[in-house]
Design an enzyme around this catalytic site. Structure first.
Site, PDB file in Angstrom:
ATOM      1  N   ASN A   1       0.881  -1.156   0.000  1.00 46.10           N
ATOM      2  CA  ASN A   1       0.000   0.000   0.000  1.00 46.10           C
ATOM      3  C   ASN A   1       0.922   1.211   0.000  1.00 46.10           C
ATOM      4  O   ASN A   1       1.507   1.557   1.031  1.00 46.10           O
ATOM      5  CB  ASN A   1      -0.906   0.001   1.229  1.00 46.10           C
ATOM      6  CG  ASN A   1      -1.864   1.165   1.221  1.00 46.10           C
ATOM      7  OD1 ASN A   1      -1.569   2.234   0.702  1.00 46.10           O
ATOM      8  ND2 ASN A   1      -3.029   0.967   1.819  1.00 46.10           N
ATOM      9  N   THR A   2       1.078   1.830  -1.172  1.00 49.28           N
ATOM     10  CA  THR A   2       2.016   2.948  -1.294  1.00 49.28           C
ATOM     11  C   THR A   2       1.511   4.204  -0.592  1.00 49.28           C
ATOM     12  O   THR A   2       2.304   5.094  -0.304  1.00 49.28           O
ATOM     13  CB  THR A   2       2.318   3.257  -2.774  1.00 49.28           C
ATOM     14  OG1 THR A   2       1.103   3.519  -3.459  1.00 49.28           O
ATOM     15  CG2 THR A   2       3.045   2.100  -3.431  1.00 49.28           C
ATOM     16  N   CYS A   3       0.222   4.278  -0.302  1.00 48.30           N
ATOM     17  CA  CYS A   3      -0.307   5.438   0.416  1.00 48.30           C
ATOM     18  C   CYS A   3       0.127   5.415   1.884  1.00 48.30           C
ATOM     19  O   CYS A   3       0.315   6.452   2.496  1.00 48.30           O
ATOM     20  CB  CYS A   3      -1.825   5.477   0.339  1.00 48.30           C
ATOM     21  SG  CYS A   3      -2.434   5.770  -1.335  1.00 48.30           S
ATOM     22  N   SER A   4       0.276   4.224   2.436  1.00 48.12           N
ATOM     23  CA  SER A   4       0.690   4.107   3.836  1.00 48.12           C
ATOM     24  C   SER A   4       2.104   3.553   3.972  1.00 48.12           C
ATOM     25  O   SER A   4       2.540   3.241   5.076  1.00 48.12           O
ATOM     26  CB  SER A   4      -0.287   3.215   4.603  1.00 48.12           C
ATOM     27  OG  SER A   4      -0.236   1.885   4.100  1.00 48.12           O
TER      28      SER A   4
END
Length: 178
Positions: A144-147
């Site tokens: 999860n590149t957002c987190s």
């Protein structure tokens, strides 16, 4: 239409003229098109005399403001990713520790890109501390590149782990960057 908007549309008589058109277009796309935003940014920096300080001492903040091609090290990646481990003594914790010790033919930059969306630590650092989680629901890695979260599969077979890690990361789109 885009070249016309940029003021670069003209009759080309020789193939060598393409470089001039590309240069003119890139100048328009990067500088001219963003002129107002660049001027506002400079005005913001100038309001606290930060722009003057940068102009007088341009190398002081280079490490924070400028990208370098410094390659990631295994120690940096190990230090950045904080694992979320199961309780001590559990069977899952044993498997998690084994998983963290596995190696792969995937480069550290590819692994970092897969997990965070960038191939290296940005000059200003990373806001969200990268995390390492473990999966029992998938045999392939997930992220999860957002987190900034890398999720590793818990597999009992080293060869399967290595094969699936390589396949999963090498075949991820990586935002079109390689």
């Amino acid at each position: 239409a885009v070249l016309q908007t940029a003021g670069c549309f003209r009759h080309v008589k020789a193939l060598e003229e393409k470089d001039k058109i590309v240069k003119d277009y890139m100048w328009w796309y990067i500088i001219d098109r963003n002129h107002v935003a660049i001027e506002r940014f400079k005005a913001g920096l100038a309001s606290l005399q930060f722009l003057t300080a940068l102009q007088q001492h341009p190398t002081i903040l280079t490490h924070v403001l400028c990208h370098t091609n410094k390659r990631l090290t295994a120690k940096e990646v190990e230090h950045l990713f904080k694992p979320e481990l199961s309780p001590d003594g559990s069977n899952r914790k044993v498997l998690e520790n084994q998983t963290m010790k596995q190696d792969s033919s995937v480069s550290l930059e590819e692994l970092f890109m897969f997990a965070t969306g960038v191939p290296c630590v940005p000059p200003a650092g990373i806001d969200l501390t990268p995390r390492l989680e473990f999966l029992t629901s998938s045999k392939f890695p997930m992220a999860n590149t957002c987190s900034n979260t890398l999720k590793l599969p818990l597999l009992h077979c080293y060869i399967a782990f290595k094969t699936n890690m390589n396949f999963g990361i090498k075949n991820s789109p990586g935002f079109g960057c390689h």
